[in-house]
Write a protein that holds these residues in place. Sequence first.
Motif, PDB file in Angstrom:
ATOM      1  N   CYS A 179      16.368 -12.515   3.800  1.00  0.00           N
ATOM      2  CA  CYS A 179      15.132 -12.992   3.186  1.00  0.00           C
ATOM      3  C   CYS A 179      15.319 -14.426   2.720  1.00  0.00           C
ATOM      4  CB  CYS A 179      14.703 -12.104   2.015  1.00  0.00           C
ATOM      5  SG  CYS A 179      15.761 -12.179   0.566  1.00  0.00           S
ATOM      6  N   ALA A 180      14.210 -15.155   2.663  1.00  0.00           N
ATOM      7  CA  ALA A 180      14.199 -16.508   2.125  1.00  0.00           C
ATOM      8  C   ALA A 180      13.674 -16.445   0.700  1.00  0.00           C
ATOM      9  CB  ALA A 180      13.316 -17.421   2.983  1.00  0.00           C
ATOM     10  N   VAL A 181      14.372 -17.100  -0.220  1.00  0.00           N
ATOM     11  CA  VAL A 181      14.007 -17.087  -1.629  1.00  0.00           C
ATOM     12  C   VAL A 181      13.730 -18.519  -2.061  1.00  0.00           C
ATOM     13  CG1 VAL A 181      14.679 -16.381  -3.950  1.00  0.00           C
ATOM     14  CG2 VAL A 181      15.576 -15.140  -1.967  1.00  0.00           C
ATOM     15  N   THR A 182      12.507 -18.776  -2.512  1.00  0.00           N
ATOM     16  CA  THR A 182      12.116 -20.122  -2.925  1.00  0.00           C
ATOM     17  C   THR A 182      11.763 -20.129  -4.408  1.00  0.00           C
ATOM     18  OG1 THR A 182      11.228 -20.566  -0.712  1.00  0.00           O
ATOM     19  CG2 THR A 182      10.547 -22.044  -2.488  1.00  0.00           C
ATOM     20  N   ARG A 210      15.365 -23.653  -2.070  1.00  0.00           N
ATOM     21  CA  ARG A 210      15.260 -22.471  -1.210  1.00  0.00           C
ATOM     22  C   ARG A 210      16.651 -21.971  -0.841  1.00  0.00           C
ATOM     23  NH1 ARG A 210      11.725 -20.786   3.691  1.00  0.00           N
ATOM     24  NH2 ARG A 210      13.223 -19.889   5.154  1.00  0.00           N
ATOM     25  N   ASP A 211      16.807 -20.658  -0.883  1.00  0.00           N
ATOM     26  CA  ASP A 211      18.036 -20.009  -0.416  1.00  0.00           C
ATOM     27  C   ASP A 211      17.682 -19.031   0.688  1.00  0.00           C
ATOM     28  OD1 ASP A 211      20.171 -21.052  -1.929  1.00  0.00           O
ATOM     29  OD2 ASP A 211      19.571 -19.866  -3.666  1.00  0.00           O
ATOM     30  N   ASP A 212      18.479 -19.031   1.745  1.00  0.00           N
ATOM     31  CA  ASP A 212      18.330 -18.031   2.804  1.00  0.00           C
ATOM     32  C   ASP A 212      19.462 -17.029   2.641  1.00  0.00           C
ATOM     33  OD1 ASP A 212      16.034 -19.026   4.378  1.00  0.00           O
ATOM     34  OD2 ASP A 212      17.326 -20.779   4.662  1.00  0.00           O
ATOM     35  N   LEU A 213      19.115 -15.837   2.197  1.00  0.00           N
ATOM     36  CA  LEU A 213      20.103 -14.803   1.911  1.00  0.00           C
ATOM     37  C   LEU A 213      20.198 -13.825   3.075  1.00  0.00           C
ATOM     38  CD1 LEU A 213      19.214 -13.981  -1.812  1.00  0.00           C
ATOM     39  CD2 LEU A 213      20.791 -15.720  -0.921  1.00  0.00           C
ATOM     40  N   VAL A 214      21.428 -13.507   3.473  1.00  0.00           N
ATOM     41  CA  VAL A 214      21.674 -12.557   4.556  1.00  0.00           C
ATOM     42  C   VAL A 214      22.513 -11.412   4.004  1.00  0.00           C
ATOM     43  CG1 VAL A 214      22.678 -12.205   6.839  1.00  0.00           C
ATOM     44  CG2 VAL A 214      21.585 -14.388   6.287  1.00  0.00           C
ATOM     45  N   THR A 256       9.069 -17.205  -8.325  1.00  0.00           N
ATOM     46  CA  THR A 256       9.864 -17.006  -7.114  1.00  0.00           C
ATOM     47  C   THR A 256       8.990 -16.485  -5.985  1.00  0.00           C
ATOM     48  OG1 THR A 256      11.784 -16.455  -8.486  1.00  0.00           O
ATOM     49  CG2 THR A 256      11.895 -15.842  -6.164  1.00  0.00           C
ATOM     50  N   LEU A 257       9.279 -16.958  -4.772  1.00  0.00           N
ATOM     51  CA  LEU A 257       8.620 -16.459  -3.569  1.00  0.00           C
ATOM     52  C   LEU A 257       9.684 -15.896  -2.647  1.00  0.00           C
ATOM     53  CD1 LEU A 257       6.079 -16.217  -1.719  1.00  0.00           C
ATOM     54  CD2 LEU A 257       6.714 -18.453  -0.786  1.00  0.00           C
ATOM     55  N   LEU A 258       9.524 -14.634  -2.266  1.00  0.00           N
ATOM     56  CA  LEU A 258      10.399 -14.010  -1.269  1.00  0.00           C
ATOM     57  C   LEU A 258       9.651 -13.896   0.052  1.00  0.00           C
ATOM     58  CD1 LEU A 258      12.028 -10.999  -3.193  1.00  0.00           C
ATOM     59  CD2 LEU A 258      12.696 -13.407  -3.207  1.00  0.00           C
ATOM     60  N   GLU A 259      10.316 -14.234   1.136  1.00  0.00           N
ATOM     61  CA  GLU A 259       9.713 -14.116   2.465  1.00  0.00           C
ATOM     62  C   GLU A 259      10.625 -13.287   3.361  1.00  0.00           C
ATOM     63  OE1 GLU A 259       8.453 -16.807   6.367  1.00  0.00           O
ATOM     64  OE2 GLU A 259       8.780 -17.788   4.422  1.00  0.00           O
ATOM     65  N   PHE A 260      10.036 -12.257   3.972  1.00  0.00           N
ATOM     66  CA  PHE A 260      10.756 -11.392   4.899  1.00  0.00           C
ATOM     67  C   PHE A 260      10.086 -11.482   6.260  1.00  0.00           C
ATOM     68  CE2 PHE A 260      11.132  -9.711   0.652  1.00  0.00           C
ATOM     69  CZ  PHE A 260      12.467  -9.350   0.531  1.00  0.00           C
ATOM     70  N   ALA A 261      10.880 -11.641   7.309  1.00  0.00           N
ATOM     71  CA  ALA A 261      10.353 -11.710   8.668  1.00  0.00           C
ATOM     72  C   ALA A 261      10.668 -10.420   9.410  1.00  0.00           C
ATOM     73  CB  ALA A 261      10.941 -12.901   9.419  1.00  0.00           C
ATOM     74  N   ASP A 262       9.670  -9.918  10.127  1.00  0.00           N
ATOM     75  CA  ASP A 262       9.814  -8.711  10.944  1.00  0.00           C
ATOM     76  C   ASP A 262       9.939  -9.162  12.396  1.00  0.00           C
ATOM     77  OD1 ASP A 262       9.632  -6.156  12.081  1.00  0.00           O
ATOM     78  OD2 ASP A 262       7.448  -6.245  12.099  1.00  0.00           O
ATOM     79  N   VAL A 263      11.120  -9.040  12.967  1.00  0.00           N
ATOM     80  CA  VAL A 263      11.410  -9.566  14.300  1.00  0.00           C
ATOM     81  C   VAL A 263      11.514  -8.431  15.308  1.00  0.00           C
ATOM     82  CG1 VAL A 263      13.009 -10.950  15.683  1.00  0.00           C
ATOM     83  CG2 VAL A 263      12.636 -11.509  13.270  1.00  0.00           C
ATOM     84  N   ALA A 264      10.847  -8.580  16.428  1.00  0.00           N
ATOM     85  CA  ALA A 264      10.880  -7.549  17.474  1.00  0.00           C
ATOM     86  C   ALA A 264      12.305  -7.377  17.991  1.00  0.00           C
ATOM     87  CB  ALA A 264       9.946  -7.928  18.616  1.00  0.00           C
ATOM     88  N   PRO A 265      12.795  -6.149  18.145  1.00  0.00           N
ATOM     89  CA  PRO A 265      14.162  -5.935  18.629  1.00  0.00           C
ATOM     90  C   PRO A 265      14.331  -6.197  20.121  1.00  0.00           C
ATOM     91  CG  PRO A 265      13.070  -3.826  18.238  1.00  0.00           C
ATOM     92  CD  PRO A 265      12.146  -4.888  17.712  1.00  0.00           C
TER      93      PRO A 265
END
Length: 239
Positions: free
Chosen positions: A27-30, A35-39, A74-83
């Motif tokens: 997720c991306a945290v702003t 901004r932080d990109d957390l994995v 804070t804004l969290l962004e989650f991306a749903d990516v096709a497998p």
Amino acid sequence: MGVRHVSTTMPTAAARARSVLATAWSCAVTTEIGRDDLVGAHTVSERGTVLLHPPEDSALAAALICAPRGEPSTLLEFADVAPVPIRDRVRSRLWLSGTLTATRDHLVFEPACAVLHDAGGRTGIDLEEFALTDPDPLAQAESRLLTHLADAHPEAVEQLTRLISADSLTGVVAVKPLAIDRHGLTLRLERISSQADVRLQFHEPVDDLGQVTERMHALLTKARLLRRPVLRPTAPPES
């Protein structure tokens, strides 16, 4: 182009959002600081509360120190990516805005607003409904189901094109499984310079993973009974 529905039965926006949240690995945290990109650095409770476990050098630590009352906006962004590899692989994005508070072991995100952006557009989600809704029962298995269908059963995908109207197949060079949920299967129809999605409804919703095989066999049986030619897409020549 948006999704062309063979049926109108769909998971609710809240269910789709909870499914994105349940399966996202990053997720991306702003915050005001940056901004932080957390994995692999967040977990989700049964009610959809997000717990963050950022590294020590994360900008989130500075944000907590600098924010009034130690609760940065804070804004969290989650991306749903096709497998399955396709053009435009991001199927949807989930945005959660709210505040962060620190505990001894992690950061707790308290949402104030939830927005899902998918093929149907942007949808605001009631937070109480969001908290009380479960992810789709196939969400955790979806990646495995779709990659198996695409890699091991391409002939089944071809058979399913019989359930799609002929005008929707004009110019199609590839058909791939895009999504699956308790209500049905979505196929991506790829043309040389565009794409469209078609949704095929199960005859009954799926309650658990064990029912998927029967639902898929029912779709394939329905397709075989139709007196229509099977689309056999041919990939366009490489430039």
